[in-house]
Design an enzyme around this catalytic site. Structure first.
Site, mmCIF file in Angstrom:
data_model
loop_
_atom_site.group_PDB
_atom_site.id
_atom_site.type_symbol
_atom_site.label_atom_id
_atom_site.label_comp_id
_atom_site.label_asym_id
_atom_site.label_seq_id
_atom_site.Cartn_x
_atom_site.Cartn_y
_atom_site.Cartn_z
ATOM 1 N N SER A 148 40.513 34.560 55.663
ATOM 2 C CA SER A 148 41.710 33.730 55.559
ATOM 3 C C SER A 148 41.938 33.344 54.109
ATOM 4 O O SER A 148 40.992 33.281 53.314
ATOM 5 C CB SER A 148 41.534 32.468 56.417
ATOM 6 O OG SER A 148 42.490 31.488 56.096
ATOM 7 N N TYR A 161 36.149 24.797 57.245
ATOM 8 C CA TYR A 161 36.618 26.146 57.565
ATOM 9 C C TYR A 161 36.678 27.003 56.302
ATOM 10 O O TYR A 161 36.249 28.168 56.294
ATOM 11 C CB TYR A 161 38.000 26.048 58.212
ATOM 12 C CG TYR A 161 38.564 27.372 58.675
ATOM 13 C CD1 TYR A 161 38.165 27.933 59.887
ATOM 14 C CD2 TYR A 161 39.515 28.053 57.916
ATOM 15 C CE1 TYR A 161 38.681 29.144 60.329
ATOM 16 C CE2 TYR A 161 40.041 29.266 58.345
ATOM 17 C CZ TYR A 161 39.620 29.805 59.555
ATOM 18 O OH TYR A 161 40.136 31.009 59.979
#
Length: 247
Positions: A148, A161
């Site tokens: 990501s 994250y």
């Protein structure tokens, strides 16, 4: 069906996170191209639904592995069982991932941090450790890890994250350098904004119509492993063509 429509016939593909989102779509797309899919997911019922879809589309049964990747000891057993049955693994797609809510770093409970790291990072390490010999035994092994933009552009409340994805990229990059010169190729894939449960958890009010369809991303990923990979650098982040044009 024309032979060139099934370019992955005879190849063994392991997909984590196969019960929903990009993982499920990728498992379906790989099976549609002829791969024998080993589907890993937490929910037995969802795995059986995936198997029904795969059988209905092309008659190929999937191997179903109910597993919580936070309990990583099972990954070693999975590697052993793949060796016993197939002696090799041709494709790994690590699509499993969790967000678990957005929090300030200082307010992140230890149990949240530990589970997020277990699924998003430690599981990748355990998969590499267990499956490296099997992937090297393939004539054209491919390992794909979903990443990501948060790995490079961490913003408030995304700290845990982002740390996991940055660690994943570092891990995959080191492994890619270690296997450089072998037939095994490692790919980092950033699918961009996609209609998944994780995305909805982060942006519940977002217009879903503006997001990529997981089915399209799954087809694209399956195409990456079905086509020869340009030798080039040992590893690079791959993005869908539409997203590259907008970057």
């Amino acid at each position: 069906m024309a032979p060139d429509a099934m370019p992955l016939t005879g190849r063994i593909a392991l997909v984590t996170g196969a019960t929903r989102g990009i993982g499920r779509a990728t498992a379906q797309a790989l099976a549609a191209k002829g791969a024998q899919v080993i589907a890993v997911g937490r929910t037995q019922g969802a795995l059986e639904e995936l198997d029904d879809v795969i059988r209905a589309e092309n008659g190929l049964p999937a191997t179903l592995v109910p597993m919580d990747l936070a309990k990583t000891d099972g990954i070693d057993q999975l590697g052993f069982e793949i060796f016993e049955r197939h002696r090799r693994l041709d494709i790994l797609v690590h699509a499993a991932g969790i967000l678990g809510g957005l929090r300030p770093v200082a307010h992140t409970p230890p149990e949240h941090w530990e589970r997020l790291m277990a699924v998003n990072l430690t599981a990748a390490y355990r998969l590499i450790r267990s499956l490296d010999p099997l992937l090297r035994a393939s004539q054209s092994g491919r390992a794909i890890f979903l990443t990501s933009e948060q790995a490079h552009q961490a913003v408030p409340f995304w700290g845990a994250y982002a740390a996991a994805k940055a660690g994943l990229e570092a891990l995959a990059t080191a492994w890619a350098d270690e296997v450089d010169g072998s037939p095994l190729r490692i790919l980092l894939v950033d699918p961009g904004p996609t209609r998944t449960a994780l995305r909805h958890q982060a942006f519940p009010g977002e217009d879903k119509a503006a997001l990529a369809d997981p089915q399209d991303i799954g087809l694209w990923i399956a195409g990456l492993v079905a086509s020869p990979v340009d030798p080039g650098p040992p590893i690079a982040i791959q993005r869908p063509p539409e997203r590259r044009r907008l970057a």
